[in-house]
Motif scaffolding. Structure first.
Motif, PDB file in Angstrom:
ATOM      1  N   GLN A 133      -3.127   6.186  -8.200  1.00 17.82           N
ATOM      2  CA  GLN A 133      -1.493   5.906  -7.993  1.00 17.82           C
ATOM      3  C   GLN A 133      -0.603   7.008  -7.586  1.00 17.82           C
ATOM      4  O   GLN A 133      -1.050   8.077  -8.018  1.00 17.82           O
ATOM      5  CB  GLN A 133      -1.237   5.233  -9.072  1.00 17.82           C
ATOM      6  CG  GLN A 133      -1.348   6.179 -10.531  1.00 17.82           C
ATOM      7  CD  GLN A 133      -0.634   5.316 -11.675  1.00 17.82           C
ATOM      8  OE1 GLN A 133      -0.618   3.851 -11.964  1.00 17.82           O
ATOM      9  NE2 GLN A 133      -0.012   5.826 -12.421  1.00 17.82           N
ATOM     10  N   ARG A 134       0.262   6.700  -6.874  1.00 20.44           N
ATOM     11  CA  ARG A 134       1.156   7.920  -6.538  1.00 20.44           C
ATOM     12  C   ARG A 134       1.620   8.758  -7.969  1.00 20.44           C
ATOM     13  O   ARG A 134       1.926   7.960  -8.905  1.00 20.44           O
ATOM     14  CB  ARG A 134       2.264   7.205  -5.710  1.00 20.44           C
ATOM     15  CG  ARG A 134       1.672   7.039  -4.273  1.00 20.44           C
ATOM     16  CD  ARG A 134       2.806   6.288  -3.617  1.00 20.44           C
ATOM     17  NE  ARG A 134       3.638   7.285  -2.987  1.00 20.44           N
ATOM     18  CZ  ARG A 134       4.117   7.394  -1.662  1.00 20.44           C
ATOM     19  NH1 ARG A 134       3.616   6.634  -0.881  1.00 20.44           N
ATOM     20  NH2 ARG A 134       5.039   8.377  -1.625  1.00 20.44           N
ATOM     21  N   PRO A 135       1.875  10.021  -7.774  1.00 24.40           N
ATOM     22  CA  PRO A 135       2.243  10.592  -9.014  1.00 24.40           C
ATOM     23  C   PRO A 135       3.941  10.031  -9.571  1.00 24.40           C
ATOM     24  O   PRO A 135       3.951  10.211 -10.641  1.00 24.40           O
ATOM     25  CB  PRO A 135       2.478  12.249  -8.405  1.00 24.40           C
ATOM     26  CG  PRO A 135       1.637  12.115  -7.105  1.00 24.40           C
ATOM     27  CD  PRO A 135       1.634  10.833  -6.721  1.00 24.40           C
ATOM     28  N   ASP A 136       4.474   9.153  -8.832  1.00 23.80           N
ATOM     29  CA  ASP A 136       5.816   9.139  -9.024  1.00 23.80           C
ATOM     30  C   ASP A 136       5.830   7.711  -9.514  1.00 23.80           C
ATOM     31  O   ASP A 136       6.889   7.177  -9.850  1.00 23.80           O
ATOM     32  CB  ASP A 136       6.873   9.445  -7.868  1.00 23.80           C
ATOM     33  CG  ASP A 136       6.407   8.509  -6.513  1.00 23.80           C
ATOM     34  OD1 ASP A 136       5.279   8.224  -6.593  1.00 23.80           O
ATOM     35  OD2 ASP A 136       7.093   8.336  -5.578  1.00 23.80           O
ATOM     36  N   GLN A 171       2.832  -4.159 -12.262  1.00 25.56           N
ATOM     37  CA  GLN A 171       3.300  -5.174 -11.199  1.00 25.56           C
ATOM     38  C   GLN A 171       2.016  -5.168 -10.214  1.00 25.56           C
ATOM     39  O   GLN A 171       1.608  -6.006  -9.619  1.00 25.56           O
ATOM     40  CB  GLN A 171       4.360  -4.892 -10.621  1.00 25.56           C
ATOM     41  CG  GLN A 171       5.557  -5.112 -11.320  1.00 25.56           C
ATOM     42  CD  GLN A 171       6.991  -5.129 -10.658  1.00 25.56           C
ATOM     43  OE1 GLN A 171       6.975  -4.915  -9.350  1.00 25.56           O
ATOM     44  NE2 GLN A 171       7.933  -4.866 -11.348  1.00 25.56           N
ATOM     45  N   TRP A 172       1.846  -3.965  -9.795  1.00 23.42           N
ATOM     46  CA  TRP A 172       0.597  -3.807  -8.685  1.00 23.42           C
ATOM     47  C   TRP A 172      -0.654  -4.388  -8.887  1.00 23.42           C
ATOM     48  O   TRP A 172      -1.345  -5.132  -8.366  1.00 23.42           O
ATOM     49  CB  TRP A 172       0.541  -2.388  -8.264  1.00 23.42           C
ATOM     50  CG  TRP A 172      -0.187  -2.219  -7.070  1.00 23.42           C
ATOM     51  CD1 TRP A 172      -0.158  -2.422  -5.681  1.00 23.42           C
ATOM     52  CD2 TRP A 172      -1.902  -2.070  -7.028  1.00 23.42           C
ATOM     53  NE1 TRP A 172      -1.104  -2.399  -5.060  1.00 23.42           N
ATOM     54  CE2 TRP A 172      -2.085  -1.796  -5.691  1.00 23.42           C
ATOM     55  CE3 TRP A 172      -2.722  -1.538  -8.108  1.00 23.42           C
ATOM     56  CZ2 TRP A 172      -3.559  -1.582  -5.263  1.00 23.42           C
ATOM     57  CZ3 TRP A 172      -4.096  -1.508  -7.683  1.00 23.42           C
ATOM     58  CH2 TRP A 172      -4.346  -1.405  -6.429  1.00 23.42           C
ATOM     59  N   MET A 173      -1.102  -4.195 -10.274  1.00 24.99           N
ATOM     60  CA  MET A 173      -2.461  -4.655 -10.860  1.00 24.99           C
ATOM     61  C   MET A 173      -2.249  -6.186 -10.986  1.00 24.99           C
ATOM     62  O   MET A 173      -3.274  -6.728 -10.438  1.00 24.99           O
ATOM     63  CB  MET A 173      -2.669  -3.949 -12.174  1.00 24.99           C
ATOM     64  CG  MET A 173      -2.849  -2.550 -12.101  1.00 24.99           C
ATOM     65  SD  MET A 173      -2.907  -1.760 -13.790  1.00 24.99           S
ATOM     66  CE  MET A 173      -4.668  -1.593 -14.167  1.00 24.99           C
ATOM     67  N   PRO A 231       0.724  -1.071  -0.032  1.00 23.53           N
ATOM     68  CA  PRO A 231      -0.083  -0.047  -0.023  1.00 23.53           C
ATOM     69  C   PRO A 231       0.880   1.326   0.080  1.00 23.53           C
ATOM     70  O   PRO A 231       0.471   2.175  -0.664  1.00 23.53           O
ATOM     71  CB  PRO A 231      -0.752   0.033   1.457  1.00 23.53           C
ATOM     72  CG  PRO A 231       0.096  -0.900   2.243  1.00 23.53           C
ATOM     73  CD  PRO A 231       0.952  -1.879   1.245  1.00 23.53           C
ATOM     74  N   MET A 232       1.966   1.332   0.875  1.00 20.87           N
ATOM     75  CA  MET A 232       2.556   2.367   0.962  1.00 20.87           C
ATOM     76  C   MET A 232       3.579   2.926  -0.282  1.00 20.87           C
ATOM     77  O   MET A 232       3.849   4.080  -0.800  1.00 20.87           O
ATOM     78  CB  MET A 232       3.823   2.372   2.134  1.00 20.87           C
ATOM     79  CG  MET A 232       3.045   2.253   3.263  1.00 20.87           C
ATOM     80  SD  MET A 232       2.142   3.385   3.691  1.00 20.87           S
ATOM     81  CE  MET A 232       3.339   4.569   4.465  1.00 20.87           C
ATOM     82  N   LYS A 233       3.786   1.775  -1.080  1.00 25.49           N
ATOM     83  CA  LYS A 233       4.764   1.886  -2.273  1.00 25.49           C
ATOM     84  C   LYS A 233       3.958   2.486  -3.421  1.00 25.49           C
ATOM     85  O   LYS A 233       4.422   3.196  -4.318  1.00 25.49           O
ATOM     86  CB  LYS A 233       5.359   0.727  -2.655  1.00 25.49           C
ATOM     87  CG  LYS A 233       6.199   0.597  -3.792  1.00 25.49           C
ATOM     88  CD  LYS A 233       7.021  -0.530  -3.852  1.00 25.49           C
ATOM     89  CE  LYS A 233       7.811  -0.727  -5.069  1.00 25.49           C
ATOM     90  NZ  LYS A 233       8.532  -1.937  -5.175  1.00 25.49           N
ATOM     91  N   PHE A 234       2.667   2.101  -3.369  1.00 25.06           N
ATOM     92  CA  PHE A 234       1.932   2.248  -4.755  1.00 25.06           C
ATOM     93  C   PHE A 234       0.638   3.075  -4.885  1.00 25.06           C
ATOM     94  O   PHE A 234       0.550   4.207  -5.403  1.00 25.06           O
ATOM     95  CB  PHE A 234       1.727   1.082  -5.476  1.00 25.06           C
ATOM     96  CG  PHE A 234       1.141   1.210  -6.849  1.00 25.06           C
ATOM     97  CD1 PHE A 234       2.030   1.604  -7.862  1.00 25.06           C
ATOM     98  CD2 PHE A 234      -0.095   1.190  -7.159  1.00 25.06           C
ATOM     99  CE1 PHE A 234       1.439   1.771  -9.403  1.00 25.06           C
ATOM    100  CE2 PHE A 234      -0.774   1.432  -8.423  1.00 25.06           C
ATOM    101  CZ  PHE A 234       0.044   1.763  -9.407  1.00 25.06           C
ATOM    102  N   VAL A 235      -0.236   2.722  -4.051  1.00 26.43           N
ATOM    103  CA  VAL A 235      -1.538   3.320  -3.845  1.00 26.43           C
ATOM    104  C   VAL A 235      -1.608   4.925  -3.278  1.00 26.43           C
ATOM    105  O   VAL A 235      -0.955   4.780  -2.056  1.00 26.43           O
ATOM    106  CB  VAL A 235      -2.614   2.638  -3.184  1.00 26.43           C
ATOM    107  CG1 VAL A 235      -4.112   3.505  -3.089  1.00 26.43           C
ATOM    108  CG2 VAL A 235      -2.926   1.257  -3.861  1.00 26.43           C
ATOM    109  N   TYR A 236      -2.081   5.895  -3.793  1.00 26.83           N
ATOM    110  CA  TYR A 236      -1.854   7.075  -3.186  1.00 26.83           C
ATOM    111  C   TYR A 236      -2.670   7.284  -2.126  1.00 26.83           C
ATOM    112  O   TYR A 236      -3.880   7.273  -2.128  1.00 26.83           O
ATOM    113  CB  TYR A 236      -2.077   8.510  -4.355  1.00 26.83           C
ATOM    114  CG  TYR A 236      -2.003   9.666  -3.675  1.00 26.83           C
ATOM    115  CD1 TYR A 236      -0.752  10.282  -3.724  1.00 26.83           C
ATOM    116  CD2 TYR A 236      -3.394  10.316  -3.766  1.00 26.83           C
ATOM    117  CE1 TYR A 236      -1.013  11.395  -3.153  1.00 26.83           C
ATOM    118  CE2 TYR A 236      -3.230  11.708  -3.342  1.00 26.83           C
ATOM    119  CZ  TYR A 236      -2.021  12.097  -2.891  1.00 26.83           C
ATOM    120  OH  TYR A 236      -1.922  13.605  -2.555  1.00 26.83           O
TER     121      TYR A 236
END
Length: 1510
Positions: A800-803, A811-813, A772-777
């Protein structure tokens, strides 16, 4: 705020997860001892306990995250290649900088619509923070630090996913496994990737699959096909609907024989403890306020904070009483309902206004502050205000200044809102009451005290009315449950306008003279620890928070030494019934137990707008009594059954109890659907409460009120359990041992997929457990269901996070799909990612779910990545059709006789029997007819060519044409040295030169071939076609104009083709003066007159041989059908290179003697009105055009009909306007054309179509006499089975078909079975066969494919009339005898063309026509301008042209997939989004689908997106 917020309100839910998931997959791979032991569970995962209790310990609630990681680790063992989608580079740079917010590991709800995001207070990066929390939580349970894998780009988790996606070992195919609980492990030969339809950057060299991304499309499709060959888990239902009265609904809902069923006894309603009668409890809340204002006027009631955490304002009981008197004095004249509009940071003004309304006996309706005219959900709030009759709004001075203003300073009327008068409540704006004035305070009664708004699943807003007695009783029940005492300090982080925040922080607090410390969201965003600091500072006894607030505190906590929570005796967790709250509670306790927090202090509660507080855990002094906890099987829950499971299993849900029933209340559990019957003890149902302290009604909605607030639960025998009505709470759950209440979900979050129930909250929890911390805003995920093909389908949308990179998204999906599939045993239909901060928000920053769903369905969500998985989700398609063994000829004959059907055959008038004064009949050859006309009527004008301005560019009389043709013949003999029968290519623009060159060839005895000239702006693609026709036709020379002659020899031409290999090129602009010694006369009328070369819609280039006999017969047939004579004018707006267009342009005028007004279609691009103005100016009765011309006029002149009328345009003389085509008539286009120009005098019956094909250039053509064209409606589903079933207009699945004109004189047609070649009966679908004098005599090819030749031009029926020679058109259609009579007095036979046999697609054993699917697709979204479909290796490929910004392209993918599923029962394999103009169209306006297919497979389309639905 929407109750169905599956979402994490604002920063909400990253909650528990982030803290757990920090130990990333590197720590949870297959080497982890716990995950090696167990097979992967088939279902879902979070945690619930019912019938046994375990102590409260953190690691137990970490099960969800561990399960998700274990599920992903399992998938890693089965690696599989997935075709990565293609995305145009311009789309990869996804969001503008204004949407960018620095990534944020703290989080938080945006205050009132989120005017700017908070940033973490911590100065260090997220890595060290995650590392710290991991250390704090796991206390050395793991050896490797998490930071190494979270920060690595290609290694760690990302690298592992690359492994997961690496080339897969494709196992032996086997039967789809059972989904019974007994076999929850997943066989290794199962495709674990549901159907990826995702888009990734084409420009990376190698994808995570190890496959070069820029490799040819066909390689990707092959991967796709290999994947689809493997068995899928959900078994297809074994049935096939053949009788169309049966539909799909319900058929697939056959119950699973292995599904768990409830076995317990019927439950008994549980009664809460009696509501104690305390002598000093006030008779009403207003009385309590008056009492405290008199006894303790200095006692603090409410302290508000500024954004720095400093006390901003202290409201004492004396002040609030005084202000209330002012309010009451000022408000007593107001209407019965008023809106309270106060911002989240001003609880004092709200409290004063609320109690002022209670004293004045005015009903307050607290709502959110409208920030713009387009706030999400604001319109529905307006409807609520209107229906409540609200005309007055109370607000604070600061808020009033911040409202949007019109140009004159007035507050505009918000969309959907009633007209409001705005009153500011500050004391300076109020008149003071007289000293001797006191309000009259009554005891609590059944009058409405206030209305609380509630947002439903569909976005509508209801007003729940709460009476004064319910209000008071609820405060008493809360006081008793929570043990509130006078002067206690309570810290409130919740929204004080509704729900738990209102009940504890505004109402019950006043009843007990408590002191409330109110923490606004704006402060929480800046300092997530603020509420803990205030608890320490004020030594507060009680705090009211949500899971999100505990999570924020965890993330921001660090090693703050001065934290001491020992003063807390009760921590009320308002969303304690959510599946993720247990993880937050455990994690929070784990960290803060060392800071004085006692385990028994944490008190989750369950509430709803209708039933107020449903249950709350009581604070106890006994720390030895652990709270209730249940670990429930997800499989059981999905069937509504409670099955206790072990925590070792992956697919479990752990739930915590929310305490016991409220004092004085009675609770039972009833079945969620249908009659409110009591559940069994091991069954999940809706909680119902019977109590004074509940809502009374939905304001103004008596029907819904009856179904919710006046429910009488019944036993299995049908007897009601109580004489008093119960209120439905909207919460799903059960009552466990000891009367403990457990909540497993909300009714609003329920999604029923294939008969199984899934809760949106649970799916959110699983998705968030994947990094969660890495991808979802900020943990912002929305989950909802959409109905597609008679079942609900799950859609997951995340910010998704801007970066984030494309690789991260992919990958996340992929991992979310795997996790949800493994844990919940349900497929995700669509997973969409949107840029950060773009989903519609609720006023406090959560995701507005119904608006998000609406945007998704409208195609306005604008995702930056989409992944569709229809193949795994859609298991209710009809079984593929099995072809039956062919029925023998005799059976067909007998069958038709028995059913009284005639054989489907029809013919036009007999050419031999028509008596007319046709002088041209006596000549066998057109060249002779021209010579005869040049002698008898030398000055009669045959051809007039118009310029784009509508002026006459040039014209030809009979004599001029004859003389010019003679000179061309002389040139061919003299300069070209051509012999009789040599082939000559005529490469001219549409005009008079082409006609003269054609007759010049006939005079010289040569065989002309008309060829479209290359396009000067597009030589590279058009010149090779010219070269190919010249070569294939074996042309001995090329005749052309001077301009084109130069073009053929230009530099650009030499880059496209080998210019040295052209045959001799003759320029006819420079003709010899003399005429030939003699004109050639063919010896035999069956010799070749000309070759008709064209590219069919299937992409086949073929030259058809036309003899002199056929040419003359053709001209005579058209002359008779259209009644053409020398006195007539005919306007022709067609390309003159092949088919009927060429015959009308070059031949008919010479044969019939009428004047042809020639309008090159290319000139209409400059002047769209040219054709219609010419028709009007020359008073034309008959005109011919193509579909592309008609479309150009419809689109280009739609808004100009009035100005055309004023210019004198008059179409009232037009008898026939015929569209020349080789396809099914386009009814929508012809009808819109007729309607559009009806005002200009065009008769609707004038517009008709013709039908011709390769073997016969015109079979049908609407003539001047005979009945009008008829239209029938057929069942589209029957057509797929090659059957014709007529239905009424407007019936479901009906398809309108228009008759393709009248059958020409001399033409006979029959409908034959394309496989058996036997004749078919009336109204049966089959191939149209034709027998007539103007059939082509065969194909002219270099290769001489005799088999094809004899099959197409010389076919015989297999029984019946086996002697006649028929030509096969290659088109499917049917004949129907109508009630109309034709010119001869016979009943008229109408021919309906359905589509080309070559283009029909065999999918799932049924025959589909591309045009039907394309029509469905074009209707789905306004941005789809054109569409073409084609099959490729059993996959359906849909290509759509996008009009609009590239950002809209991904919206189309789900819409296209849904539409084709709904209307055609087909799963789209690939969706390709391209620019306008990419789909190739021939000169007749027909799509060249096979050209398109070749371009797609050769990667030549430059698509915006290619989406692979796997």
């Amino acid at each position: 705020m929407s109750q169905y917020c599956k979402i994490t309100e604002g920063l909400e839910v990253v909650a528990w997860l982030s803290s757990h998931t920090l130990t990333t997959i590197s720590q949870r791979d297959s080497s982890h001892p716990r995950h090696c032991k167990h097979q992967l569970g088939g279902q879902r995962l979070v945690n619930t306990d019912s019938l046994h209790f375990i102590s409260r310990f953190f690691s137990s609630s970490d099960v969800h995250t561990e399960a998700v990681q274990a599920a992903l680790a399992k998938h890693k063992e089965r690696k599989m290649a997935v075709p990565m989608p293609s995305k145009r580079r311009s789309l990869v740079v996804q969001t503008s900088m204004d949407a960018y917010t620095p990534p944020d590991t703290s989080s938080g709800s945006e205050e009132e619509g989120g005017q700017g995001e908070g940033t973490p207070t911590s100065s260090q990066g997220s890595i060290s923070m995650e590392h710290w929390i991991t250390r704090a939580i796991h206390q050395g349970s793991t050896t490797s630090s998490s930071s190494s894998s979270t920060q690595s780009g290609g290694s760690g988790a990302a690298g592992r996913l690359a492994d997961v996606l690496a080339q897969t070992h494709v196992g032996k195919s086997g039967n789809a496994p059972s989904t019974s609980p007994a076999s929850t492990s997943i066989p290794h030969n199962i495709c674990f990737f549901p159907g990826l339809c995702l888009f990734v950057c084409i420009n990376t060299c190698v994808s995570s699959l190890g496959v070069p991304v820029s490799s040819r499309v066909s390689a990707k499709i092959q991967q796709l096909v290999n994947t689809l060959k493997q068995p899928r888990r959900p078994p297809l239902r074994e049935f096939f609907v053949d009788d169309f009265e049966e539909l799909l609904e319900g058929e697939f809902q056959q119950p699973d024989p292995n599904q768990p069923r409830p076995e317990g006894s019927q439950m008994v309603a549980i009664r809460g403890e009696p509501l104690g009668v305390v002598t000093n409890w006030p008779p009403s809340l207003e009385a309590a306020l008056q009492r405290w204002g008199t006894i303790s006027p200095k006692a603090p009631c409410l302290t508000t904070m500024d954004t720095n955490g400093k006390p901003l304002y202290v409201l004492t009981y004396g002040k609030i009483t005084l202000f209330n008197y002012s309010h009451t004095y000022n408000d007593h004249h107001l209407h019965t309902q008023v809106a309270l509009v106060f911002p989240n940071n001003d609880p004092a003004a709200f409290m004063v206004a609320f109690y002022g309304c209670l004293l004045a006996e005015v009903v307050p309706v607290p709502i959110e502050v409208p920030l713009t005219r387009k706030d999400a959900g604001s319109q529905q709030i307006g409807f609520l205000l209107g229906s409540c009759g609200v005309t007055v709004a109370l607000t604070s001075d600061a808020c009033h200044k911040g409202l949007p203003k019109g140009p004159t300073g007035e507050i505009p009327q918000f969309k959907g809102w009633p007209k409001l008068l705005w009153f500011v409540t500050e004391s300076k704006h109020l008149s003071k009451p007289p000293r001797d004035w006191f309000p009259h305070i009554k005891d609590a009664n059944n009058d409405t005290a206030y209305i609380e708004y509630k947002t439903c699943k569909d976005g509508s807003v209801l007003g729940v009315t709460v009476t004064r007695i319910a209000l008071l009783t609820h405060c008493q029940a809360l006081t008793q449950s929570c043990g509130y005492t006078e002067a206690e300090i309570i810290v409130n982080v919740l929204d004080f306008k509704k729900d738990v925040g209102l009940w504890h922080g505004i109402l019950t607090s006043v009843m007990n003279m408590m002191h409330v410390i109110s923490i606004p969201y704006s402060l929480m965003k800046v300092n997530p620890l603020s509420w803990i600091q205030k608890v320490c500072q004020y030594k507060a006894k009680v705090a009211c928070v949500k899971s999100r607030d505990m999570h924020w505190a965890l993330v921001a906590h660090r090693d703050q030494r001065d934290v001491n929570l020992s003063s807390l005796r009760m921590l009320v967790v308002a969303d304690g019934s959510n599946p993720w709250s247990i993880s937050s509670c455990d994690a929070f306790l784990n960290v803060f137990q060392s800071k004085g927090l006692r385990p028994e202090v944490i008190c989750p509660c369950a509430s709803s707008a209708e039933a107020l507080t449903v249950a709350i855990r009581r604070p106890t002094d006994d720390s030895n009594q652990p709270p209730g906890r249940g670990v429930l099987s997800m499989q059981g829950l999905s069937y509504g059954v409670i099955r206790v499971d072990s925590e070792e299993r992956l697919s479990v849900l752990t739930v915590q109890d929310v305490g016991t029933v409220m004092p004085g209340a009675l609770m039972c559990v009833v079945k969620p659907e249908g009659v409110p019957q009591l559940c069994r003890t091991d069954e999940i149902g809706e909680l119902c409460v019977c109590s004074i302290a509940t809502g009374m009604s939905y304001y103004g909605l008596s029907g819904m009120t009856k179904n919710t607030f006046e429910v009488f639960p019944m036993t299995s025998s049908g007897a009601p359990i109580s004489e008093y009505p119960f209120t439905r709470t909207g919460l799903l759950g059960f009552i466990g041992p000891g009367g403990l209440v457990f909540v497993s979900g909300k009714m609003d979050g329920l999604m029923v997929v294939s008969g199984r129930r899934h809760n949106a909250d649970d799916i959110v929890a699983t998705a968030l457990a994947v990094e969660p911390m890495k991808f979802v805003y900020r943990g912002r995920i929305a989950v909802f269901s959409v109905t597609v093909l008679h079942d609900e389908r799950i859609v997951v949308v995340a910010e998704q996070r801007p970066d984030s990179t494309e690789e991260d998204s992919f990958q996340w999906m992929s991992r979310v799909l795997q996790a949800i599939d493994s844990i919940h045993n349900v497929g995700v239909f669509c997973l969409a990612l949107v840029p950060a901060n773009t989903l519609p928000k609720t006023p406090l920053g959560g995701i507005h779910l119904s608006e998000t769903k609406q945007l998704f369905l409208e195609g306005s969500l604008h995702p930056c990545n989409v992944l569709m998985c229809p193949h795994t989700c859609v298991t209710n398609l009809p079984k593929p059709r099995q072809k039956q063994p062919e029925i023998g000829p005799a059976s067909v004959m007998v069958g038709n006789l028995v059913s009284g059907k005639r054989i489907a055959q029809a013919s036009g008038r007999d050419l031999g029997q028509i008596e007319d004064n046709d002088q041209a009949r006596k000549f066998l050859f057109l060249s002779e007819v021209l010579q005869w006309r040049a002698q008898t009527t030398p000055d009669h004008v045959l051809f007039t060519l118009l310029s784009s301005r509508g002026t006459v560019l040039s014209s030809l009389t009979c004599l001029q044409l004859h003389k010019r043709a003679e000179k061309i013949a002389a040139m061919l003999m003299e300069r070209g040295h051509l012999q009789d029968g040599d082939h000559v290519a005529l490469v001219y623009p549409p005009g008079i030169d082409l006609i003269a060159a054609f007759y010049g060839c006939l005079y010289a005895g040569c065989v002309p071939i008309t060829v479209r000239p290359p396009h000067p702006q597009n030589i590279a693609t058009t010149l090779p076609t010219v070269k190919m026709i010249v070569e294939v036709s074996r042309s001995a020379c090329v005749m052309t104009s001077q301009v084109i002659c130069k073009l053929l020899k230009s530099k650009e031409a030499s880059a496209a083709v080998d210019v040295r290999s052209w045959p001799p090129v003759l320029d006819t602009d420079d003709l010899p003066k003399k005429k030939p010694p003699q004109l050639y006369k063919p010896s035999n009328p069956d010799t070749l007159a000309y070759l008709d070369f064209s590219v069919s819609t299937t992409g086949m280039l073929a030259g058809v041989k036309m003899s002199h006999t056929a040419t003359s017969a053709f001209c005579r047939s058209i002359k008779l059908q259209c009644e053409l004579y020398p006195s007539r004018e005919v306007a022709i707006c067609l390309d003159p290179y092949c088919g009927l267009g060429f015959v009308l342009w070059c031949l008919c005028s010479v044969y019939s003697g009428h004047q042809s007004i020639l309008i090159p279609p290319s000139e209409l691009e400059v002047n769209p009105a040219l054709w219609l103005l010419a028709v009007s100016q020359f008073r034309v009765r008959d005109t011919f055009c193509s579909y592309s011309v008609m479309e150009l006029c419809t689109k280009g002149l739609g808004l100009q009909t009035e100005s055309l009328k004023s210019r004198g345009l008059d179409l009232s003389r037009v008898r026939t306007c015929v569209v020349v085509a080789e396809e099914r008539p386009r009814i929508a286009l012809t009808q819109s054309f007729s309607k559009l120009f009806k005002d200009l005098g065009l008769h609707p019956r004038a517009v008709s179509t013709s039908f011709g094909c390769r073997v016969n250039l015109a079979i049908c053509l609407q003539g001047t006499s005979g009945p009008d064209p008829t239209t029938v409606f057929v069942d589209m589903r029957a057509l797929r089975h090659d059957r014709v079933r007529l239905v009424e207009r407007g019936s479901p699945h009906s398809l309108p078909l228009m008759e393709s004109g009248k059958i020409l004189p001399g033409v006979r047609i029959i409908i034959a079975n394309p496989e058996t070649k036997g004749p078919l009966g009336d109204s049966h679908l089959g191939e149209i066969w034709v027998h007539c004098g103007h059939n082509g005599s065969g194909y002219f090819t270099v290769y001489g494919d005799e088999a094809l030749q004899s099959d197409h031009f010389n076919s015989h029926l297999s029984f019946g009339d086996t002697q006649t020679v028929w030509a096969r058109t290659g088109y499917l259609g049917f004949l129907r005898r109508t009630e109309l009579t034709d010119a001869s007095g016979e009943r008229h036979d109408a021919l309906y063309v359905v589509g080309a046999l070559d283009e029909a697609m065999e999918l799932r054993g049924m025959r589909y026509h591309p045009i039907d699917i394309e029509t469905s697709v074009i209707r789905t979204h306004k941005s789809i301008m054109e569409c073409a479909v084609f099959p490729w290796t059993n996959l359906l490929v849909v290509v759509v042209e996008l009009e609009g910004s590239e950002q809209e392209a991904l919206d189309l993918v789900p819409l296209v997939t849904n539409a084709v599923l709904e209307e055609h029962y087909l799963i789209v394999g690939v969706v390709v989004v391209v620019d306008i103009g990419v789909i190739p169209i021939n000169s007749r306006g027909e799509k060249q689908r096979m050209h398109l297919r070749d371009g797609f497979l050769a990667d030549q389309l430059d698509p915006i997106y290619v989406a692979y639905n796997m």
